[in-house]
Write a protein that holds these residues in place. Structure first.
Motif, short mmCIF file in Angstrom:
data_model
loop_
_atom_site.label_atom_id
_atom_site.label_comp_id
_atom_site.label_asym_id
_atom_site.label_seq_id
_atom_site.Cartn_x
_atom_site.Cartn_y
_atom_site.Cartn_z
N ALA A 168 15.42 116.28 28.20
CA ALA A 168 16.12 115.05 27.84
C ALA A 168 15.33 113.80 28.18
O ALA A 168 15.23 112.87 27.38
N ALA A 169 14.77 113.72 29.38
CA ALA A 169 14.04 112.52 29.80
C ALA A 169 12.82 112.28 28.91
O ALA A 169 12.52 111.14 28.54
N TYR A 170 12.13 113.35 28.55
CA TYR A 170 10.96 113.23 27.68
C TYR A 170 11.35 112.75 26.28
O TYR A 170 10.77 111.82 25.74
N GLY A 171 12.38 113.38 25.71
CA GLY A 171 12.79 113.02 24.36
C GLY A 171 13.27 111.59 24.24
O GLY A 171 12.91 110.88 23.30
N VAL A 172 14.08 111.15 25.20
CA VAL A 172 14.57 109.78 25.17
C VAL A 172 13.40 108.80 25.31
O VAL A 172 13.33 107.77 24.64
N GLY A 173 12.44 109.14 26.18
CA GLY A 173 11.28 108.27 26.37
C GLY A 173 10.46 108.13 25.11
O GLY A 173 9.99 107.03 24.78
N LYS A 174 10.26 109.22 24.38
CA LYS A 174 9.47 109.15 23.15
C LYS A 174 10.23 108.43 22.04
O LYS A 174 9.63 107.68 21.26
N ALA A 175 11.53 108.64 21.94
CA ALA A 175 12.32 107.90 20.97
C ALA A 175 12.25 106.40 21.27
O ALA A 175 12.18 105.56 20.37
N ALA A 176 12.25 106.07 22.57
CA ALA A 176 12.15 104.67 22.98
C ALA A 176 10.77 104.09 22.66
O ALA A 176 10.66 102.92 22.33
N CYS A 177 9.73 104.93 22.77
CA CYS A 177 8.39 104.46 22.37
C CYS A 177 8.36 104.07 20.90
O CYS A 177 7.76 103.05 20.52
N ASP A 178 9.02 104.88 20.07
CA ASP A 178 9.08 104.57 18.65
C ASP A 178 9.82 103.25 18.41
O ASP A 178 9.39 102.42 17.60
N ARG A 179 10.91 103.07 19.13
CA ARG A 179 11.69 101.84 18.97
C ARG A 179 10.93 100.64 19.53
O ARG A 179 10.99 99.53 18.98
N LEU A 180 10.20 100.85 20.62
CA LEU A 180 9.39 99.78 21.19
C LEU A 180 8.36 99.29 20.17
O LEU A 180 8.22 98.09 19.94
N ALA A 181 7.66 100.23 19.55
CA ALA A 181 6.66 99.85 18.56
C ALA A 181 7.31 99.12 17.39
O ALA A 181 6.77 98.14 16.87
N SER A 182 8.48 99.58 16.98
CA SER A 182 9.18 98.97 15.85
C SER A 182 9.64 97.55 16.16
O SER A 182 9.44 96.63 15.37
N ASP A 183 10.27 97.38 17.32
CA ASP A 183 10.78 96.05 17.66
C ASP A 183 9.67 95.07 18.00
O ASP A 183 9.77 93.88 17.70
N MET A 184 8.59 95.56 18.63
CA MET A 184 7.45 94.68 18.87
C MET A 184 6.87 94.20 17.55
O MET A 184 6.42 93.05 17.42
N ALA A 185 6.87 95.06 16.55
CA ALA A 185 6.32 94.70 15.24
C ALA A 185 7.04 93.50 14.64
O ALA A 185 6.41 92.63 14.02
N VAL A 186 8.36 93.45 14.83
CA VAL A 186 9.13 92.32 14.30
C VAL A 186 8.65 91.01 14.92
O VAL A 186 8.47 90.00 14.23
N GLU A 187 8.43 91.03 16.22
CA GLU A 187 8.06 89.81 16.93
C GLU A 187 6.57 89.49 16.83
O GLU A 187 6.15 88.35 17.05
N LEU A 188 5.75 90.49 16.50
CA LEU A 188 4.30 90.28 16.40
C LEU A 188 3.84 89.96 14.98
O LEU A 188 2.73 89.45 14.79
N LYS A 189 4.67 90.27 14.01
CA LYS A 189 4.25 90.09 12.61
C LYS A 189 3.84 88.66 12.28
O LYS A 189 2.84 88.44 11.58
N PRO A 190 4.54 87.62 12.77
CA PRO A 190 4.11 86.25 12.47
C PRO A 190 2.71 85.92 12.98
O PRO A 190 2.08 84.98 12.48
N ASP A 191 2.23 86.68 13.96
CA ASP A 191 0.90 86.44 14.52
C ASP A 191 -0.14 87.42 13.98
O ASP A 191 -1.24 87.54 14.55
#
Length: 324
Positions: A168-191
């Motif tokens: 469980a801890a591993y799976g949640v962490g990797k799903a969160a990595c995917d979401r981290l990359a996705s949400d960072m992309a929203v805020e980084l795209k203007p730059d």
């Protein structure tokens, strides 16, 4: 070809495994590669993998490598790392690869047991120097990349973000990595900074070979155990490195930003081969799925079309049968 000559990259957690392969792949493409890890040089403790060993491997591949001993659980050490890169490279950082992960030993110890039979500290062991470290490094990398209005941030995740693999801890962490990359992309795209989550396939790292030995003791009728026994469609760590080098060489990666990218599928797109000259297929390809279920077909993979299972079908299938 030295397509990345003049580029500066940072690969976190590069003493061994995928991180080492990524550093070599970027180095052979001509980038100046900073690498981090806790172990600088070999010692009597017989620790597998060191920064100096990775540095030598990058040099042997024709690259330039700068090892920096960093404990990514210490935010101050991470801050000083980026301060050093800013000073030495005059503010230039083109590529960050978030790879550092310290939970392998804990995953091995917890293997085969439900999460509730272990101390809650298992969560921190897996997701502190991992998910949290990726966030911290991305903060400092984005500050440098913002000044030059360009950059690529790759976060190494896995199929564990979609299906149960190591608990469980591993799976949640990797799903969160995917979401981290996705949400960072929203805020980084203007730059003009690209952020992607990367899923390697089954990578033949030192630790993965150890895990395969454990899987061999499981029910021999399980398809995944057959795959572990004969190493069918396994990738080398260098494969991921070569794909990231090809990705970093693209003129425009904004069409990929915020999305999960599968290493084998990017390799097909950019015509990248593994170090042995072959090209492993995606784990959602019929060419992997069918032979994994029918082992006799592994000798004739070319008979099976390299068709990808659509994401929505794959997600539904994983929910019905979460163990792979």
């Amino acid at each position: 070809m030295k397509n990345l000559k003049g580029k500066v990259a940072l690969v976190t957690g590069a003493t061994r495994g995928i991180g080492k392969g990524i550093a070599i792949g970027l180095g052979e493409a001509g980038a100046t590669v900073y690498i981090t890890g806790r172990t600088l040089e070999p010692s009597d403790e017989n620790i597998s993998g060191t920064l100096l060993e990775t540095q030598q491997a990058v040099i042997d591949a024709g690259g330039v490598c700068i090892p920096v001993q960093v404990d990514h659980s210490d935010d101050e050490q991470v801050r000083l790392l980026f301060e050093r890169i800013e000073t030495e490279q005059k503010g230039q950082l083109d590529i960050l690869v978030n790879n550092v992960f310290s939970g392998v030993k804990e995953i091995g110890n917890a293997f085969g047991q439900p999460f509730w039979k272990h101390d809650p500290s298992l969560w921190d062991a897996i997701n502190n120097v991992g998910l949290r470290s990726h966030y911290i490094a991305s903060v400092y990398a984005a500050r440098l990349m913002n000044k030059r209005q360009q950059g690529l941030i790759c976060t190494i995740s896995s199929w564990g973000g979609l299906s149960y693999i190591f608990g469980a801890a591993y799976g949640v962490g990797k799903a969160a990595c995917d979401r981290l990359a996705s949400d960072m992309a929203v805020e980084l795209k203007p730059d003009n900074i690209t952020s992607v989550s990367l899923w390697p396939g089954i990578v033949g790292t030192e630790e993965m070979f150890r895990f395969s030995e454990k899987w061999k003791t499981e029910d021999e009728k399980e398809p995944q155990n057959s795959t572990m026994r004969d190493y069918y469609n396994w990738e080398t760590p260098l494969f991921t490195g070569r794909v990231i080098a090809a990705l970093a060489d693209q003129q425009n990666t904004m069409n990929l930003t915020g999305k999960v990218q599968i290493i084998a599928e990017l390799a097909q797109r950019y015509n990248i081969v593994d170090e042995n000259g072959n090209r492993p297929v995606s784990l959602r390809s019929l060419r992997f799925i069918v032979p994994s279920a029918i082992p006799a077909l592994k000798k004739y993979p070319w008979l099976i079309p390299d068709l990808k299972i659509p994401w929505f079908v794959l997600q539904w299938t994983m929910l019905q049968s979460p163990k792979i």
